[in-house]
Design a protein around this motif. Structure first.
Motif, mmCIF file in Angstrom:
data_model
loop_
_atom_site.group_PDB
_atom_site.id
_atom_site.type_symbol
_atom_site.label_atom_id
_atom_site.label_comp_id
_atom_site.label_asym_id
_atom_site.label_seq_id
_atom_site.Cartn_x
_atom_site.Cartn_y
_atom_site.Cartn_z
ATOM 1 N N VAL A 16 7.104 5.886 -11.786
ATOM 2 C CA VAL A 16 6.197 5.966 -10.648
ATOM 3 C C VAL A 16 6.954 6.488 -9.432
ATOM 4 C CG1 VAL A 16 4.760 4.595 -9.060
ATOM 5 C CG2 VAL A 16 4.817 4.017 -11.472
ATOM 6 N N ALA A 17 6.281 7.320 -8.654
ATOM 7 C CA ALA A 17 6.780 7.696 -7.336
ATOM 8 C C ALA A 17 5.792 7.126 -6.329
ATOM 9 C CB ALA A 17 6.874 9.208 -7.184
ATOM 10 N N ALA A 18 6.271 6.841 -5.141
ATOM 11 C CA ALA A 18 5.395 6.366 -4.067
ATOM 12 C C ALA A 18 5.648 7.254 -2.855
ATOM 13 C CB ALA A 18 5.694 4.909 -3.731
ATOM 14 N N SER A 19 4.561 7.553 -2.136
ATOM 15 C CA SER A 19 4.664 8.345 -0.908
ATOM 16 C C SER A 19 3.852 7.656 0.173
ATOM 17 C CB SER A 19 4.167 9.772 -1.135
ATOM 18 O OG SER A 19 2.801 9.773 -1.540
ATOM 19 N N ALA A 20 4.243 7.871 1.421
ATOM 20 C CA ALA A 20 3.529 7.236 2.532
ATOM 21 C C ALA A 20 3.832 7.983 3.817
ATOM 22 C CB ALA A 20 3.942 5.778 2.666
ATOM 23 N N GLY A 21 2.982 7.734 4.828
ATOM 24 C CA GLY A 21 3.220 8.402 6.089
ATOM 25 C C GLY A 21 2.295 7.990 7.202
ATOM 26 N N LYS A 22 2.028 8.956 8.072
ATOM 27 C CA LYS A 22 1.272 8.687 9.295
ATOM 28 C C LYS A 22 -0.193 8.377 9.039
ATOM 29 C CE LYS A 22 2.459 10.191 13.165
ATOM 30 N NZ LYS A 22 3.198 10.256 14.361
ATOM 31 N N ASP A 23 -0.726 8.725 7.874
ATOM 32 C CA ASP A 23 -2.139 8.461 7.589
ATOM 33 C C ASP A 23 -2.396 7.015 7.183
ATOM 34 O OD1 ASP A 23 -1.091 8.458 5.010
ATOM 35 O OD2 ASP A 23 -2.373 10.072 4.277
ATOM 36 N N GLY A 24 -1.352 6.182 7.089
ATOM 37 C CA GLY A 24 -1.522 4.769 6.748
ATOM 38 C C GLY A 24 -1.806 4.509 5.280
ATOM 39 N N LYS A 25 -1.544 5.481 4.448
ATOM 40 C CA LYS A 25 -1.791 5.310 3.017
ATOM 41 C C LYS A 25 -0.477 5.341 2.239
ATOM 42 C CE LYS A 25 -6.463 7.210 2.868
ATOM 43 N NZ LYS A 25 -6.820 6.536 4.054
ATOM 44 N N VAL A 26 -0.421 4.485 1.210
ATOM 45 C CA VAL A 26 0.665 4.519 0.238
ATOM 46 C C VAL A 26 0.053 5.026 -1.055
ATOM 47 C CG1 VAL A 26 2.331 3.168 -1.096
ATOM 48 C CG2 VAL A 26 1.877 2.567 1.291
ATOM 49 N N HIS A 62 -1.664 1.319 10.320
ATOM 50 C CA HIS A 62 -0.203 1.299 10.215
ATOM 51 C C HIS A 62 0.306 2.710 9.958
ATOM 52 C CE1 HIS A 62 0.589 -3.118 9.664
ATOM 53 N NE2 HIS A 62 -0.698 -3.086 9.393
ATOM 54 N N THR A 63 1.340 3.116 10.671
ATOM 55 C CA THR A 63 2.108 4.310 10.311
ATOM 56 C C THR A 63 3.239 3.827 9.429
ATOM 57 O OG1 THR A 63 1.599 5.522 12.329
ATOM 58 C CG2 THR A 63 3.611 6.152 11.167
ATOM 59 N N ILE A 64 3.372 4.394 8.254
ATOM 60 C CA ILE A 64 4.406 3.945 7.330
ATOM 61 C C ILE A 64 5.610 4.866 7.481
ATOM 62 C CG2 ILE A 64 4.970 3.466 4.935
ATOM 63 C CD1 ILE A 64 1.752 3.186 4.716
ATOM 64 N N ASN A 65 6.744 4.260 7.840
ATOM 65 C CA ASN A 65 7.957 5.006 8.132
ATOM 66 C C ASN A 65 8.896 5.144 6.946
ATOM 67 O OD1 ASN A 65 7.246 5.356 10.886
ATOM 68 N ND2 ASN A 65 7.795 3.216 11.232
ATOM 69 N N ALA A 66 8.903 4.140 6.062
ATOM 70 C CA ALA A 66 9.835 4.163 4.931
ATOM 71 C C ALA A 66 9.325 3.256 3.822
ATOM 72 C CB ALA A 66 11.219 3.714 5.377
ATOM 73 N N LEU A 67 9.755 3.551 2.593
ATOM 74 C CA LEU A 67 9.398 2.765 1.417
ATOM 75 C C LEU A 67 10.653 2.418 0.629
ATOM 76 C CD1 LEU A 67 6.467 4.993 0.062
ATOM 77 C CD2 LEU A 67 6.219 2.783 1.229
ATOM 78 N N ALA A 68 10.584 1.295 -0.120
ATOM 79 C CA ALA A 68 11.684 0.933 -1.017
ATOM 80 C C ALA A 68 11.127 0.135 -2.190
ATOM 81 C CB ALA A 68 12.733 0.105 -0.283
ATOM 82 N N PHE A 69 11.508 0.535 -3.398
ATOM 83 C CA PHE A 69 11.143 -0.222 -4.594
ATOM 84 C C PHE A 69 12.126 -1.364 -4.786
ATOM 85 C CE2 PHE A 69 8.767 3.562 -5.975
ATOM 86 C CZ PHE A 69 7.654 2.962 -6.549
ATOM 87 N N CYS A 70 11.601 -2.528 -5.157
ATOM 88 C CA CYS A 70 12.446 -3.674 -5.490
ATOM 89 C C CYS A 70 13.143 -3.375 -6.821
ATOM 90 C CB CYS A 70 11.587 -4.935 -5.610
ATOM 91 S SG CYS A 70 12.537 -6.413 -6.034
ATOM 92 N N PRO A 71 14.442 -3.653 -6.935
ATOM 93 C CA PRO A 71 15.152 -3.360 -8.180
ATOM 94 C C PRO A 71 14.886 -4.357 -9.308
ATOM 95 C CG PRO A 71 16.658 -4.286 -6.582
ATOM 96 C CD PRO A 71 15.340 -4.092 -5.874
#
Length: 145
Positions: free
Chosen positions: A28-38, A60-69
């Protein structure tokens, strides 16, 4: 080796994309940004990518994402704090601000400034979240379940 050849465009956002991450297992890849969507993208090994799920984070503006290991969780650093998603459940499991803790004995503090969460990372064991904040601090939070 990287040859720089363009493979595909992944389009699903209505505003600038601030973050793209790939899950530890590569599915899986995840993307997010200024539109408030992940957006969660299914990675099939082919050059076709489809959105498998979208989380709407409102204003919400989403600035960064991180997957839990260690769990199939995704953390989002936003202009209002942090949101943690449980991907199999397709739900948010935690949402909190990153404001500086206030001493309970200080009664004159009536409103706290909540800085934006600008970056985010999990510890290797998935027990802590490290959040880089717009007030020049890195705050650490315990995670459990």
């Amino acid at each position: 080796l990287l040859d720089g050849s363009h493979v595909a465009d992944m389009e699903a956002h209505t505003g600038p994309v601030n973050s793209v991450v790939v899950s530890p297992d590569g599915t899986v890849a995840a993307s997010a940004g200024k539109d408030g969507k992940v957006c969660l993208w299914k990675l099939t090994g082919e050059d076709k990518f489809t959105v498998s799920h979208t989380f709407d984070c409102g204003d919400h503006t989403i600035n960064a994402l991180a997957f839990c290991p260690t769990r199939f969780w995704l953390a989002a650093a936003t202009n209002k704090g942090v949101i943690v998603f449980d991907l199999p459940a397709e739900a948010a499991v935690a949402e909190f601000d990153v404001a500086e803790p206030v001493d309970a004995e200080v009664e004159e503090v009536t409103k706290r400034f909540t800085p934006a969460a600008a970056s985010i990372a999990w510890s290797q064991d998935g027990a802590k979240l490290f959040v880089g904040c717009a007030d020049n601090t890195i705050r650490t939070f315990r995670c459990s379940q």
